[in-house]
Scaffold this active site. Structure first.
Site, PDB file in Angstrom:
ATOM      1  N   ASN A 150      -8.502   0.612  -0.127  1.00 41.97           N
ATOM      2  CA  ASN A 150      -9.709  -0.025  -0.280  1.00 41.97           C
ATOM      3  C   ASN A 150     -11.018   0.465   0.321  1.00 41.97           C
ATOM      4  O   ASN A 150     -12.009   0.707  -0.210  1.00 41.97           O
ATOM      5  CB  ASN A 150      -9.690  -1.568   0.243  1.00 41.97           C
ATOM      6  CG  ASN A 150      -9.606  -1.805   1.672  1.00 41.97           C
ATOM      7  OD1 ASN A 150      -8.557  -1.080   2.153  1.00 41.97           O
ATOM      8  ND2 ASN A 150      -9.949  -2.948   2.213  1.00 41.97           N
ATOM      9  N   GLY A 204       2.659   9.831  -1.504  1.00 42.73           N
ATOM     10  CA  GLY A 204       3.881   9.117  -2.136  1.00 42.73           C
ATOM     11  C   GLY A 204       3.933   7.761  -2.137  1.00 42.73           C
ATOM     12  O   GLY A 204       2.948   6.879  -1.721  1.00 42.73           O
ATOM     13  N   PRO A 207       7.355   2.249  -1.006  1.00 45.15           N
ATOM     14  CA  PRO A 207       8.653   2.026  -0.565  1.00 45.15           C
ATOM     15  C   PRO A 207       9.746   3.467  -0.248  1.00 45.15           C
ATOM     16  O   PRO A 207      10.653   3.135   0.146  1.00 45.15           O
ATOM     17  CB  PRO A 207       9.228   1.432  -1.705  1.00 45.15           C
ATOM     18  CG  PRO A 207       7.921   0.913  -2.347  1.00 45.15           C
ATOM     19  CD  PRO A 207       6.850   1.753  -1.873  1.00 45.15           C
ATOM     20  N   VAL A 209       7.977   6.699   0.886  1.00 45.36           N
ATOM     21  CA  VAL A 209       7.205   7.535   2.120  1.00 45.36           C
ATOM     22  C   VAL A 209       7.219   6.413   3.410  1.00 45.36           C
ATOM     23  O   VAL A 209       7.308   6.765   4.518  1.00 45.36           O
ATOM     24  CB  VAL A 209       6.273   8.159   1.672  1.00 45.36           C
ATOM     25  CG1 VAL A 209       5.431   8.891   2.907  1.00 45.36           C
ATOM     26  CG2 VAL A 209       6.538   9.123   0.729  1.00 45.36           C
ATOM     27  N   GLU A 248      -2.684  -4.348  11.000  1.00 46.30           N
ATOM     28  CA  GLU A 248      -3.917  -4.958  10.258  1.00 46.30           C
ATOM     29  C   GLU A 248      -3.625  -5.342   8.848  1.00 46.30           C
ATOM     30  O   GLU A 248      -3.563  -4.604   8.027  1.00 46.30           O
ATOM     31  CB  GLU A 248      -5.056  -3.906  10.335  1.00 46.30           C
ATOM     32  CG  GLU A 248      -5.205  -3.170  11.630  1.00 46.30           C
ATOM     33  CD  GLU A 248      -6.158  -3.944  12.613  1.00 46.30           C
ATOM     34  OE1 GLU A 248      -6.572  -5.033  12.328  1.00 46.30           O
ATOM     35  OE2 GLU A 248      -6.081  -3.239  13.834  1.00 46.30           O
ATOM     36  N   CYS A 282     -11.285  -5.861   3.466  1.00 49.06           N
ATOM     37  CA  CYS A 282     -10.665  -6.969   4.235  1.00 49.06           C
ATOM     38  C   CYS A 282     -11.375  -7.903   4.681  1.00 49.06           C
ATOM     39  O   CYS A 282     -10.947  -9.241   5.163  1.00 49.06           O
ATOM     40  CB  CYS A 282      -9.451  -6.414   5.100  1.00 49.06           C
ATOM     41  SG  CYS A 282     -10.067  -5.343   6.118  1.00 49.06           S
ATOM     42  N   GLU A 460      -7.241  -2.772  17.266  1.00 48.68           N
ATOM     43  CA  GLU A 460      -7.477  -1.271  17.503  1.00 48.68           C
ATOM     44  C   GLU A 460      -9.101  -1.226  17.626  1.00 48.68           C
ATOM     45  O   GLU A 460      -9.637  -2.411  17.627  1.00 48.68           O
ATOM     46  CB  GLU A 460      -7.102  -0.774  16.131  1.00 48.68           C
ATOM     47  CG  GLU A 460      -5.722  -0.552  15.963  1.00 48.68           C
ATOM     48  CD  GLU A 460      -5.084   0.403  14.909  1.00 48.68           C
ATOM     49  OE1 GLU A 460      -5.792   1.135  14.050  1.00 48.68           O
ATOM     50  OE2 GLU A 460      -4.044   0.161  14.507  1.00 48.68           O
TER      51      GLU A 460
END
Ligand code: NAD
Length: 479
Positions: A150, A204, A207, A209, A248, A282, A460
């Site tokens: 995003n 990549g 699921p 990388v 996050e 978010c 963070e």
């Protein structure tokens, strides 16, 4: 057709598989570049490169690390137009948003942590029994950083910059949906003289990388931003390995508008907090609770303003560009259908937008307002992550809080009121990591960022990120 490559050991490399994935421009619906379909073998190479670079980088004087990170910040700034165009093309967001927000923030992340590290020192204290304790903050080793689509470069650098500043090496994976600016960042890092292997970027699928990064025994710390389901999966793998984790995750943020607010300000900002970046931030407020005294007035004014928003080619002066992908467009529109089934009334939007010319196959959605839903229904409980908001009236502060706190999420909340006591009282009662009073998205990089409940684990931002990316070691000396 532009070909993206991995950045491993300071070099731009093809994936071991030799396979590539198509990368779409969401505004046109066409494939415009290809990205490596990497797998565990590429992650292995990246870890090796990071291991080889770690000792030297962690022992590099912090002034020198700082200089390199600030150089990267400078180069991002110098390449503002190119990066913003790449971000808009890859993500569908309006070019002006990428130019004003995404890319400047990516540069700010590097500058902030490049300079923060100059002021980050260990603590010490004297104790009874004539001894002194001091606590070293040591780099951990190799950090795994995984980011979403995003705010691509903005969130990618939000993790990488503090990890590198603290002396770690990094194996990072941007979203496969928006890989372009991460690729351009690898070119910038080479130009800035970042030593080989200090940052490695493997492109990549999640699921393959992302999973390989999460599972790797030599990556002891994972910083992840993305969906709650993915976060749960990562936690299930990383927790039994006792990895340090910062997650996050998703949100379903409440926006509480009291009758005594500054009406015009609340209205103007709520249009933004609902639909900026096509509602794909978010921190967007997706559930708008309005006190009954002003509900109708707010509703009418809000609907009027939202109907005037323009949806169109992100390269033009529009309010909303394309949503990020076809599957995402379908998901968002399926929630509009669900809302109708749940008894919702669509006050504005609700449909896909079909444009003429180069964007005729693009993934556009009208900014959508829905009212008449129970606060416990799925539309009001699940994250839609698109240009869809709900309007709900409330009578009392308690009722607003009950509805606001009713979801599994707790990322951010917004409160609009002129009553100072009420503002603080409600802010304290909101179960969310971030609360804005009479504003939205005013972000100060020094503050802790993150969510409560299923919106995440850890914080963070500011020195918290440097704490996260370092291991505290207490040393006690008898004098
Ligand atoms: P996502 O969870 O699908 O993907 C995020 C990243 O994780 C991508 O790089 C993806 O390839 C990778 N991934 C996918 N499966 C994986 C796996 N099994 N193991 C390891 N990595 C894997 O999320 P998304 O659709 O890219 O982003 C949207 C979500 O991100 C929304 O839920 C949004 O709320 C959330 N988000 C949260 C914040 C925050 O700060 N809390 C910020 C931005 C976005």
């Amino acid at each position: 057709m532009q070909i993206i490559e991995n950045y491993i050991g300071g070099k731009l490399l093809k994936p071991v598989s030799g396979e590539y994935l198509d990368n779409f421009n969401p505004a046109t619906g066409s494939v415009y570049s290809q990205i490596p379909d990497s797998d565990q073998r590429d992650v292995e190479m990246a870890v090796e490169a990071a291991k080889n670079a770690f000792k030297k980088w962690s022992e590099t004087p912090y002034e020198q690390r700082s200089r390199i990170l600030c150089k990267i910040a400078d180069l991002i700034e110098e390449n503002l137009d190119r990066l913003a165009l790449a971000e808009s093309t890859d993500n569908g967001k309006p070019l002006k948003l990428a130019t004003k927000v995404d890319i400047p923030r990516a540069s700010a992340n590097f500058r902030f942590y490049g300079t923060a590290i100059m002021h980050y020192a260990s603590k010490s204290h004297y104790m009874e029994g004539n001894a002194v304790n001091y606590t070293m903050r040591e780099p951990i080793g190799i950090a795994g950083c995984i980011s979403p689509w995003n705010l691509p470069l903005y969130l990618f650098t939000w993790k990488i910059a503090p990890a590198l500043a603290a002396g770690n090496c990094v194996v990072a994976k941007p979203s496969e949906v928006t890989p372009m600016t991460a690729y351009l960042l690898s070119e910038i890092c080479i130009e800035a003289g970042l030593p080989d292997g200090v940052l490695n970027i493997v492109h990549g699928l999640g699921p393959k990388v992302g999973q390989a990064i999460t599972e790797h025994t030599e990556i002891p710390v994972i910083s992840f931003t993305g969906g709650t389901v993915t976060g749960k999966n990562i936690a299930a793998i990383a927790a039994p390995m006792f990895k340090k984790m910062s997650l996050e995750l998703g949100g379903k943020n409440p926006n509480i508008i009291f009758a005594d607010c500054d009406f015009d300000e609340a209205l103007k900002t709520t249009v933004l907090s609902s639909f900026a970046n096509q509602g794909q931030i978010c921190l967007c407020g997706s559930r708008i609770f309005v006190q009954r005294e002003i509900y109708d007035k707010f509703k009418d004014a809000f609907v009027e303003k939202v109907k005037k928003l323009t949806v169109g080619d992100p390269l033009e002066q529009v309010n909303l560009g394309a949503v990020v992908s076809k599957p995402h467009q379908e998901k968002v529109l399926s929630y509009v259908e669900l809302a109708k089934e749940e008894g919702g009334v669509v006050l504005a939007g609700g449909n896909k937008v079909t444009l003429e010319g180069r964007c005729k196959e693009g993934y556009f959605i009208e900014p959508t307002i829905i009212e008449g839903l129970d606060y416990k229904c799925r539309t009001n409980q699940e994250e839609i992550f698109g240009p869809v908001v709900t309007l709900t009236p409330f009578d009392t502060e308690e009722e607003a809080l009950e509805m606001a706190n009713s979801t599994q999420y707790g990322l951010a909340g917004t409160i609009w009121t002129s009553n100072l006591k009420k503002a603080h009282r409600v802010a304290h009662e909101l179960k969310s990591g971030i609360v804005w009073i009479n504003c939205w998205l005013l972000r100060d990089l020094r503050t802790p960022f993150g969510g409560m409940k299923n919106s995440g684990v850890g914080r963070e931002g500011g020195f918290e990120a440097l704490d996260f990316f370092t291991e505290p070691k207490n040393i006690c000396v008898k004098l």
